[in-house]
Design a protein around this motif. Structure first.
Motif, PDB file in Angstrom:
ATOM      1  N   ILE A   1      -3.148   1.614   4.558  1.00  0.00           N
ATOM      2  CA  ILE A   1      -3.562   0.300   5.051  1.00  0.00           C
ATOM      3  C   ILE A   1      -5.034   0.023   4.750  1.00  0.00           C
ATOM      4  CG2 ILE A   1      -4.361   0.861   7.399  1.00  0.00           C
ATOM      5  CD1 ILE A   1      -2.655  -1.486   8.396  1.00  0.00           C
ATOM      6  N   GLN A   2      -5.827   1.089   4.567  1.00  0.00           N
ATOM      7  CA  GLN A   2      -7.256   0.910   4.332  1.00  0.00           C
ATOM      8  C   GLN A   2      -7.561   0.318   2.959  1.00  0.00           C
ATOM      9  OE1 GLN A   2      -9.083   1.019   6.826  1.00  0.00           O
ATOM     10  NE2 GLN A   2      -8.119   2.414   8.277  1.00  0.00           N
ATOM     11  N   PRO A   3      -7.032   0.865   1.870  1.00  0.00           N
ATOM     12  CA  PRO A   3      -7.348   0.270   0.571  1.00  0.00           C
ATOM     13  C   PRO A   3      -6.695  -1.078   0.316  1.00  0.00           C
ATOM     14  CG  PRO A   3      -5.919   2.191   0.311  1.00  0.00           C
ATOM     15  CD  PRO A   3      -6.348   2.165   1.737  1.00  0.00           C
ATOM     16  N   ILE A   4      -5.816  -1.521   1.196  1.00  0.00           N
ATOM     17  CA  ILE A   4      -5.298  -2.887   1.091  1.00  0.00           C
ATOM     18  C   ILE A   4      -6.365  -3.888   1.522  1.00  0.00           C
ATOM     19  CG2 ILE A   4      -3.647  -4.552   2.041  1.00  0.00           C
ATOM     20  CD1 ILE A   4      -1.698  -2.272   2.416  1.00  0.00           C
TER      21      ILE A   4
ATOM     22  N   ALA B   1       2.720  -1.903  11.119  1.00  0.00           N
ATOM     23  CA  ALA B   1       1.800  -3.000  11.434  1.00  0.00           C
ATOM     24  C   ALA B   1       1.296  -3.652  10.156  1.00  0.00           C
ATOM     25  CB  ALA B   1       0.608  -2.503  12.249  1.00  0.00           C
ATOM     26  N   ALA B   2       0.979  -4.927  10.274  1.00  0.00           N
ATOM     27  CA  ALA B   2       0.310  -5.670   9.210  1.00  0.00           C
ATOM     28  C   ALA B   2      -1.144  -5.868   9.614  1.00  0.00           C
ATOM     29  CB  ALA B   2       0.988  -7.017   8.990  1.00  0.00           C
ATOM     30  N   GLN B   3      -2.060  -5.497   8.720  1.00  0.00           N
ATOM     31  CA  GLN B   3      -3.485  -5.668   9.005  1.00  0.00           C
ATOM     32  C   GLN B   3      -4.023  -6.833   8.193  1.00  0.00           C
ATOM     33  OE1 GLN B   3      -7.138  -3.051   7.786  1.00  0.00           O
ATOM     34  NE2 GLN B   3      -6.385  -2.247   9.728  1.00  0.00           N
TER      35      GLN B   3
ATOM     36  N   GLY C   1       0.822  -1.205   0.000  1.00  0.00           N
ATOM     37  CA  GLY C   1       0.000   0.000   0.000  1.00  0.00           C
ATOM     38  C   GLY C   1       0.852   1.249   0.000  1.00  0.00           C
ATOM     39  N   LEU C   2       0.539   2.176  -0.907  1.00  0.00           N
ATOM     40  CA  LEU C   2       1.347   3.381  -1.059  1.00  0.00           C
ATOM     41  C   LEU C   2       0.481   4.630  -1.069  1.00  0.00           C
ATOM     42  CD1 LEU C   2       3.754   2.195  -3.908  1.00  0.00           C
ATOM     43  CD2 LEU C   2       4.315   2.426  -1.478  1.00  0.00           C
TER      44      LEU C   2
END
Length: 290
Positions: A233-236, A134-136, A22-23
């Motif tokens: 992290i949200q659009p991932i 963090a990894a979600q 994610g970028l």
């Protein structure tokens, strides 16, 4: 006075999903990291901070705020996030501070030690450790939880924090601080985020434990618990429909922006928070976590 319900975007229509990691550079609707708004007061003058996940999102907002408060900053990030990291460095250097870029994977135990060693070697010291990366992970039922993904999440979100603290503390003088990023999910524990929520619950417990362990050394340990925040992290992890309404179920009625988290990280890192240790500071748009 500004109405907090309308001071930032309340919807994110048309935001496409992204592959990991994610970028920010790929987001259609750019987050607010405080680039044009954060004003420093010299609260971290001549300090040195190591921020994991400092390339984007909350980490970038913290890096910008710390630099404007007078700190030099080292940021860790995955190699694939180089473009975002360079943008963060640009903002730090525009504040007149040094920014050390440290690509690599914090799930690698040797890399955790190397992050601290490089920070001390290149910037001279370490006063603040911000464990933010963090990894979600998302799930439907238990049967959808991938074992390798689960182990990777705990490695990034928990094991790395312990390893980084273990490496950093011998270099930290009394008055230094560790600030962890937990989440409202530590208490809310959405049924579709049970692995992520479990790691965040562990971070909250780790924060209290470390605060008790390090108090005699004069090192404070606290955590910030964000609610839904508009970061890569949200659009991932979420669909376009979920992204469009992100945060609308909070009492404030919208998602937070990274810039709105930064002041809490400044408070916990600076002398302004000198009597705070073992605290979990909620920045959740009104969602209770107590």
């Amino acid at each position: 006075m500004t109405n907090p319900r309308t001071s930032q975007p309340t919807s994110f229509p048309g935001e496409p999903q992204q592959p990991r990691p994610g970028l920010t550079t790929m987001m259609r609707i750019k987050p607010d990291h405080g680039e044009e708004s954060y004003v420093g007061k010299g609260l971290l003058r001549d300090k040195v901070a190591l921020i994991t996940g400092g390339d984007s999102g909350i980490g970038r907002a913290v890096a910008i705020a710390y630099a404007r408060e007078g700190a030099d900053v080292a940021i860790s990030y995955l190699a694939d996030e180089q473009a975002d990291a360079e943008e963060t460095r640009n903002w730090v250097e525009r504040a007149g501070r040094r920014c050390l870029l440290l690509p690599g994977d914090i799930r690698d135990r040797d890399h955790c030690a190397a992050l601290v060693e490089r920070t001390v070697a290149d910037l001279g010291r370490i006063d603040v450790l911000v464990n933010n990366a963090a990894a979600q992970t998302m799930n439907e039922g238990l049967e959808t939880i991938d074992d390798d993904e689960m182990q990777a999440a705990f490695s990034a979100n928990i094991f790395a924090m312990i390893r980084l603290a273990k490496a950093a503390v011998p270099h930290m003088a009394p008055g230094s601080a560790i600030v962890n990023t937990t989440s409202e999910q530590a208490k809310v524990a959405n049924k579709s985020m049970i692995v992520y929520a479990a790691t965040k619950g562990a971070i909250s417990s780790l924060t209290v434990g470390l605060s008790n362990l390090l108090a005699e050394q004069g090192i404070r340990v606290n955590a910030v618990a964000p609610g839904p925040v508009w970061t890569p992290i949200q659009p991932i992890a979420k669909s376009s429909d979920e992204l469009e309404t992100l945060g609308q179920d909070t009492p404030i009625g919208r998602a937070g922006q990274p810039a709105e988290l930064a002041p809490a990280f400044v408070l916990l890192a600076s002398g302004e928070g000198s009597y705070m240790s073992g605290a979990i500071v909620a920045v959740t748009g009104g969602v209770p976590i107590g």
